[in-house]
Design an enzyme around this catalytic site. Structure first.
Site, PDB file in Angstrom:
ATOM      1  CE  LYS A  72     -18.263  81.679 -76.113  1.00 31.43           C
ATOM      2  NZ  LYS A  72     -18.554  80.667 -77.131  1.00 31.43           N
ATOM      3  CG  ASP A 108     -16.313  79.522 -79.891  1.00 32.51           C
ATOM      4  OD1 ASP A 108     -16.013  78.623 -79.090  1.00 32.51           O
ATOM      5  OD2 ASP A 108     -17.022  80.503 -79.574  1.00 32.51           O
TER       6      ASP A 108
HETATM    7  P1  NDP Z   1     -26.406  82.211 -79.403  1.00 28.90           P
HETATM    8  O1  NDP Z   1     -27.423  82.366 -78.342  1.00 28.90           O
HETATM    9  O2  NDP Z   1     -25.513  83.347 -79.750  1.00 28.90           O
HETATM   10  O3  NDP Z   1     -27.146  81.761 -80.784  1.00 28.90           O
HETATM   11  C1  NDP Z   1     -28.109  80.749 -80.788  1.00 28.90           C
HETATM   12  C2  NDP Z   1     -28.562  80.447 -82.223  1.00 28.90           C
HETATM   13  O4  NDP Z   1     -29.490  79.360 -82.163  1.00 28.90           O
HETATM   14  C3  NDP Z   1     -29.290  81.595 -82.909  1.00 28.90           C
HETATM   15  O5  NDP Z   1     -28.974  81.587 -84.277  1.00 28.90           O
HETATM   16  C4  NDP Z   1     -30.761  81.233 -82.683  1.00 28.90           C
HETATM   17  O6  NDP Z   1     -31.615  81.735 -83.693  1.00 28.90           O
HETATM   18  C5  NDP Z   1     -30.696  79.731 -82.837  1.00 28.90           C
HETATM   19  N1  NDP Z   1     -31.826  79.047 -82.194  1.00 28.90           N
HETATM   20  C6  NDP Z   1     -32.014  78.806 -80.864  1.00 28.90           C
HETATM   21  N2  NDP Z   1     -33.168  78.144 -80.674  1.00 28.90           N
HETATM   22  C7  NDP Z   1     -33.726  77.958 -81.915  1.00 28.90           C
HETATM   23  C8  NDP Z   1     -34.908  77.333 -82.388  1.00 28.90           C
HETATM   24  N3  NDP Z   1     -35.785  76.757 -81.544  1.00 28.90           N
HETATM   25  N4  NDP Z   1     -35.138  77.315 -83.711  1.00 28.90           N
HETATM   26  C9  NDP Z   1     -34.268  77.876 -84.579  1.00 28.90           C
HETATM   27  N5  NDP Z   1     -33.145  78.505 -84.190  1.00 28.90           N
HETATM   28  C10 NDP Z   1     -32.861  78.532 -82.877  1.00 28.90           C
HETATM   29  O7  NDP Z   1     -25.561  80.931 -78.972  1.00 28.90           O
HETATM   30  P2  NDP Z   1     -24.078  80.557 -79.447  1.00 28.90           P
HETATM   31  O8  NDP Z   1     -23.994  80.788 -80.915  1.00 28.90           O
HETATM   32  O9  NDP Z   1     -23.067  81.170 -78.569  1.00 28.90           O
HETATM   33  O10 NDP Z   1     -24.038  78.981 -79.144  1.00 28.90           O
HETATM   34  C11 NDP Z   1     -24.788  78.078 -79.930  1.00 28.90           C
HETATM   35  C12 NDP Z   1     -24.453  76.672 -79.506  1.00 28.90           C
HETATM   36  O11 NDP Z   1     -23.098  76.383 -79.833  1.00 28.90           O
HETATM   37  C13 NDP Z   1     -24.586  76.462 -77.985  1.00 28.90           C
HETATM   38  O12 NDP Z   1     -25.512  75.439 -77.787  1.00 28.90           O
HETATM   39  C14 NDP Z   1     -23.208  76.020 -77.544  1.00 28.90           C
HETATM   40  O13 NDP Z   1     -23.272  74.932 -76.651  1.00 28.90           O
HETATM   41  C15 NDP Z   1     -22.548  75.570 -78.837  1.00 28.90           C
HETATM   42  N6  NDP Z   1     -21.103  75.771 -78.797  1.00 28.90           N
HETATM   43  C16 NDP Z   1     -20.296  74.665 -78.844  1.00 28.90           C
HETATM   44  C17 NDP Z   1     -18.933  74.794 -78.777  1.00 28.90           C
HETATM   45  C18 NDP Z   1     -18.061  73.578 -78.798  1.00 28.90           C
HETATM   46  O14 NDP Z   1     -16.867  73.699 -78.511  1.00 28.90           O
HETATM   47  N7  NDP Z   1     -18.555  72.417 -79.167  1.00 28.90           N
HETATM   48  C19 NDP Z   1     -18.300  76.122 -78.670  1.00 28.90           C
HETATM   49  C20 NDP Z   1     -19.239  77.222 -78.679  1.00 28.90           C
HETATM   50  C21 NDP Z   1     -20.590  77.029 -78.715  1.00 28.90           C
HETATM   51  P3  NDP Z   1     -32.217  83.234 -83.622  1.00 28.90           P
HETATM   52  O15 NDP Z   1     -31.108  84.149 -84.074  1.00 28.90           O
HETATM   53  O16 NDP Z   1     -33.350  83.186 -84.543  1.00 28.90           O
HETATM   54  O17 NDP Z   1     -32.605  83.465 -82.169  1.00 28.90           O
END
Ligand code: NDP
Length: 283
Positions: A72, A108
């Site tokens: 992205k 999104d």
């Molecule tokens: P990113 O990898 O960019 O971000 C992931 C986020 O999750 C970060 O803020 C990360 O925190 C946090 N995170 C992950 N694991 C943990 C944990 N164990 N504890 C606390 N925080 C955690 O992913 P995206 O933002 O691109 O996507 C996130 C989700 O959104 C995905 O699962 C995706 O499936 C979903 N999504 C759904 C869509 C839909 O149409 N329904 C569209 C787009 C996305 P940190 O910064 O601390 O690492």
């Protein structure tokens, strides 16, 4: 009766881990429903091949494509222009190819906002977002642009969380603050909308403990999750058990596909066709 035009219009998606992406199922169903000789091709593209995939789509006369994880941000290097919100968010999930120009859009947050609007208005509301990655950036910017009054960002990585809060305050008039996610987070009782924008709940993170004090989830709150598969995350289930209004990630997925369909074909999509297609594959 055989027609005389055997050249379908091509669209598709580039991602790594493409096999689990159900968008192809919804969009192909919509092409059939609207009697369009269009195709949506779900492609497994690894990061080193993204450039070639984009150039290939252009060379083959594709009308557009989606980009999902992990492309992205990187895809922006190969585009000619960005919509205003994609520029602010710094990520693109939908590309429209018009002649020789590639325009990047981010649907999104728009898809999320549309599904939230059906449940409660965001204008004037106080929202709290868990997460600060790509989905969180898109959702935060769109709800702020839609008139969210205050936004509280909570994230594990404080640098990322602070950057998101600063981005929202610098680009919108929404009052924004950041809190590091330490221990069981207590949701302030004046929050109206709580949104999980982390990847907790998405396999393999289905059983990761969502660190929130569930007694602070109040029945007057709307609680949303971006995770679409499985739709009933543990976090949403705790909110439902507390009597909150809940919103799962399927609406966001459907709305995004509808927005891309409209951008590419110019036709007004029938969202029921997308929902029915998604229901067929029982997410
Ligand atoms: P990113 O990898 O960019 O971000 C992931 C986020 O999750 C970060 O803020 C990360 O925190 C946090 N995170 C992950 N694991 C943990 C944990 N164990 N504890 C606390 N925080 C955690 O992913 P995206 O933002 O691109 O996507 C996130 C989700 O959104 C995905 O699962 C995706 O499936 C979903 N999504 C759904 C869509 C839909 O149409 N329904 C569209 C787009 C996305 P940190 O910064 O601390 O690492």
């Amino acid at each position: 009766v055989l027609g005389s035009d055997f050249l379908s219009r091509l669209t598709g998606s580039f991602s790594t881990g493409a096999a689990s992406n159900p968008t192809v199922w919804m969009i192909e169903a919509a092409y059939r429903f609207h009697k369009l000789d269009w195709r949506y091709i779900n492609c497994e593209v690894n990061p080193e091949n993204l450039k070639f995939a984009v150039h290939g789509a252009k060379a083959m006369g594709w009308i557009g494509f989606n980009c999902s994880m992990p492309h992205k941000i990187k895809v922006i290097d190969f585009l000619d222009d960005l919509s205003d919100s994609a520029r602010i968010i710094g990520a693109v999930n939908t590309v429209v190819i018009s002649g020789s120009r590639l325009l990047g859009e981010n649907t999104d947050g728009k898809g999320f906002l549309k599904s939230l609007d059906a449940v409660r208005p965001v204008k004037g509301a106080k929202a709290l977002i868990f997460g600060a990655g790509g989905a969180a950036r898109a959702v935060a910017i769109e709800i702020a642009l839609a008139g969210c009054k205050e936004l509280h960002v909570v994230n594990r990585d404080p640098g990322r969380g602070e950057r998101l809060a600063e981005l929202v305050s610098s680009c919108t008039s929404t009052k924004t603050c950041f809190s590091p996610w330490l221990g069981r987070f207590q949701i302030p009782d004046d929050i109206d909308i709580v949104i999980n924008c982390t990847s907790i709940g998405l396999p393999p993170r289905v059983d990761v403990d969502f660190q929130v004090d569930t007694s602070t989830l109040l029945p007057r709150m709307t609680v949303a999750d971006v995770i679409a598969n499985p739709a009933n995350t543990k976090f949403l289930q705790s909110a439902r058990d507390r009597g909150c209004t809940v919103l799962d990630g399927r609406g966001m997925l459907v709305n995004q596909a509808c927005i891309a369909f409209k951008l590419w074909t110019g036709h007004e999509p029938n969202s029921e066709v997308f929902k029915a297609a998604l229901a067929e594959i029982a997410l």
